[in-house]
Design a protein around this motif. Structure first.
Motif, PDB file in Angstrom:
ATOM      1  N   ARG B 108      27.289  38.194  13.266  1.00 35.84           N
ATOM      2  CA  ARG B 108      28.612  37.760  12.829  1.00 35.84           C
ATOM      3  C   ARG B 108      28.739  38.035  11.336  1.00 35.84           C
ATOM      4  NH1 ARG B 108      28.990  32.655  15.385  1.00 35.84           N
ATOM      5  NH2 ARG B 108      30.072  33.467  17.206  1.00 35.84           N
ATOM      6  N   SER B 110      31.023  37.612   8.046  1.00 34.82           N
ATOM      7  CA  SER B 110      32.189  36.912   7.507  1.00 34.82           C
ATOM      8  C   SER B 110      32.146  36.968   5.980  1.00 34.82           C
ATOM      9  CB  SER B 110      32.183  35.463   8.001  1.00 34.82           C
ATOM     10  OG  SER B 110      30.903  34.922   7.816  1.00 34.82           O
ATOM     11  N   ASN B 148      33.633  43.797  17.554  1.00 35.97           N
ATOM     12  CA  ASN B 148      34.883  43.108  17.895  1.00 35.97           C
ATOM     13  C   ASN B 148      35.406  43.548  19.266  1.00 35.97           C
ATOM     14  OD1 ASN B 148      34.948  41.527  15.710  1.00 35.97           O
ATOM     15  ND2 ASN B 148      36.770  42.415  14.778  1.00 35.97           N
ATOM     16  N   TYR B 175      38.288  38.375  10.358  1.00 40.19           N
ATOM     17  CA  TYR B 175      36.905  37.925  10.265  1.00 40.19           C
ATOM     18  C   TYR B 175      36.763  36.633  11.059  1.00 40.19           C
ATOM     19  CZ  TYR B 175      36.289  41.510   6.822  1.00 40.19           C
ATOM     20  OH  TYR B 175      36.214  42.725   6.218  1.00 40.19           O
ATOM     21  N   PRO B 176      35.596  36.301  11.536  1.00 41.31           N
ATOM     22  CA  PRO B 176      34.370  37.088  11.451  1.00 41.31           C
ATOM     23  C   PRO B 176      34.386  38.302  12.380  1.00 41.31           C
ATOM     24  CG  PRO B 176      34.010  35.146  12.776  1.00 41.31           C
ATOM     25  CD  PRO B 176      35.389  35.026  12.235  1.00 41.31           C
ATOM     26  N   GLU B 178      32.470  40.441  14.924  1.00 45.38           N
ATOM     27  CA  GLU B 178      31.340  40.165  15.811  1.00 45.38           C
ATOM     28  C   GLU B 178      30.750  41.465  16.331  1.00 45.38           C
ATOM     29  OE1 GLU B 178      31.895  35.820  17.785  1.00 45.38           O
ATOM     30  OE2 GLU B 178      32.530  37.577  18.910  1.00 45.38           O
TER      31      GLU B 178
END
Lengths: 118, 243
Positions: B108, B110, B148, B175-176, B178
């Motif tokens: 993840r 971010s 994502n 965000y985050p 993935e």
């Protein structure tokens, strides 16, 4: 007579001090060049003792032999024939012959005038 | 014994120096060790392990291909279609056109909170960095990767379009981000990613990277877009159909 030997020692000393290393693939060439140089030096010594010494012959022989030997080795590498062995053989035989002659001359000199050289 | 004149003496000396120098250089060259292997026992062990893994992978691959060959040979008459279908399914799976599920890790990404507090400018994620992360994942044995929800395949494009990072045309603005990656050995992938330098690279860009511990059943979606293959076309069918 002692100056060349001193020069040789100085050269070896310089070489060891400067820590120069050549790439492994060229060490073949250098080894054969060293052999040629030694051959010329010993040959020069013999000629000097036999009173046949000619500086031009000596100096030209030194460089010419080195170049010839190295180029022979180079050619050998590219032809796939170990031509450098020819140079090693030739120089090796000559080295022994010259050293034998030098030994004889020196022995003869010493036996002629032992009290002078001892 | 005749005496050498001075010039001759010096000539001989200079040549002796050259010869001595050559001798010393040659001596030193021969004496220098040939590229010492100075890895310690652990490094050697790990490289042996790597090689063994490679070997077993190759062996597995060989077995699989041999099986396939057998399939072709044995079922040539009866199950030709079956074998072809199987190959097709396999190829599709390899190309990333099918959904996969298995053990894997979830990464993840971010924005760094500290950077936000400090009021530092946050730029969006750089495609280069993302590509490097994917390379890293592949290097450590990831089989399939999605970002994502977008499956990453061989012709996936990650680039900046008008300052917005996009993967295959889908924006990576939210965000985050993935990233899912599955691997046969998810634990090893996790361990290696955990110590990977790339995480620090993200940190430089004010991005925080969290790596989840291995997840047992991670579903990675299939590639959604149409595969466009330029410069490739089916060969003309042979009328006689000889094989």
């Amino acid at each position: 007579m002692w100056l060349p030997i001193f020069g040789l020692i100085v050269g070896v000393f310089l070489g060891l001090m400067t820590d120069i290393r050549i790439p492994a693939e060229y060490s073949n060439y250098l080894s054969i060049a060293v052999l040629a140089a030694l051959d010329t030096l010993i040959g020069g010594m013999r000629a000097y003792l036999q009173n046949l010494y000619d500086e031009r012959v000596f100096v030209s022989g030194f460089f010419f032999n080195i170049i010839l030997a190295a180029s022979l080795a180079f050619l050998g590498v590219h032809l796939g024939v170990d031509l450098y062995l020819a140079a090693v053989f030739a120089f090796g035989v000559r080295l022994f012959q010259n050293i034998a002659v030098i030994r004889r001359i020196l022995l003869a000199k010493w036996s002629k005038s032992p009290e002078k050289s001892l | 014994m005749n005496r050498m004149n001075k010039q001759t003496k010096w000539g001989v000396t200079v040549i002796s120096v050259i010869a001595g120098f050559m001798l010393a250089v040659q001596f030193q060259t021969m004496r220098s060790p040939k590229l010492k292997d100075n890895r310690d026992a652990w490094e050697l062990r790990s490289s042996i392990l790597d090689e063994q893994q490679k070997q077993s992978k190759i062996l597995a691959e060989t077995t699989r291909l041999e099986h396939q060959l057998e399939n072709y040979d044995v079922k040539q008459n009866t199950g030709k279609e079956q074998a072809l279908k199987q190959t097709l399914a396999e190829l599709k799976r390899e190309a990333g056109l099918t959904e996969t599920a298995g053990g894997g890790i979830l990464i993840r990404i971010s924005p760094l909170k500290e950077a936000e507090l400090l009021g530092e400018d946050f730029h969006s994620i750089s495609p280069d960095l993302l590509r490097r992360l994917i390379n890293e994942l592949n290097m450590y044995g990831a089989d399939s990767i999605s970002i994502n929800g977008q499956r990453v395949i061989n012709n996936t494009v990650i680039r900046d379009i008008n300052g917005e990072p996009k993967i295959d045309g889908y924006s990576l603005k939210n965000y985050p981000i993935e990233i899912k990656a599955d691997a046969e050995d998810a634990q090893s992938l996790y361990d290696r990613m955990k110590v990977s330098e790339i995480i620090e690279q993200f940190f430089v860009d004010n991005l925080n990277v969290e790596i989840s511990s291995p997840i047992k059943n991670l579903v990675i979606p299939a590639y959604k877009n149409k595969l466009e293959i330029d410069g490739m076309e089916p060969s003309e069918q042979d009328e006689k159909g000889d094989s």
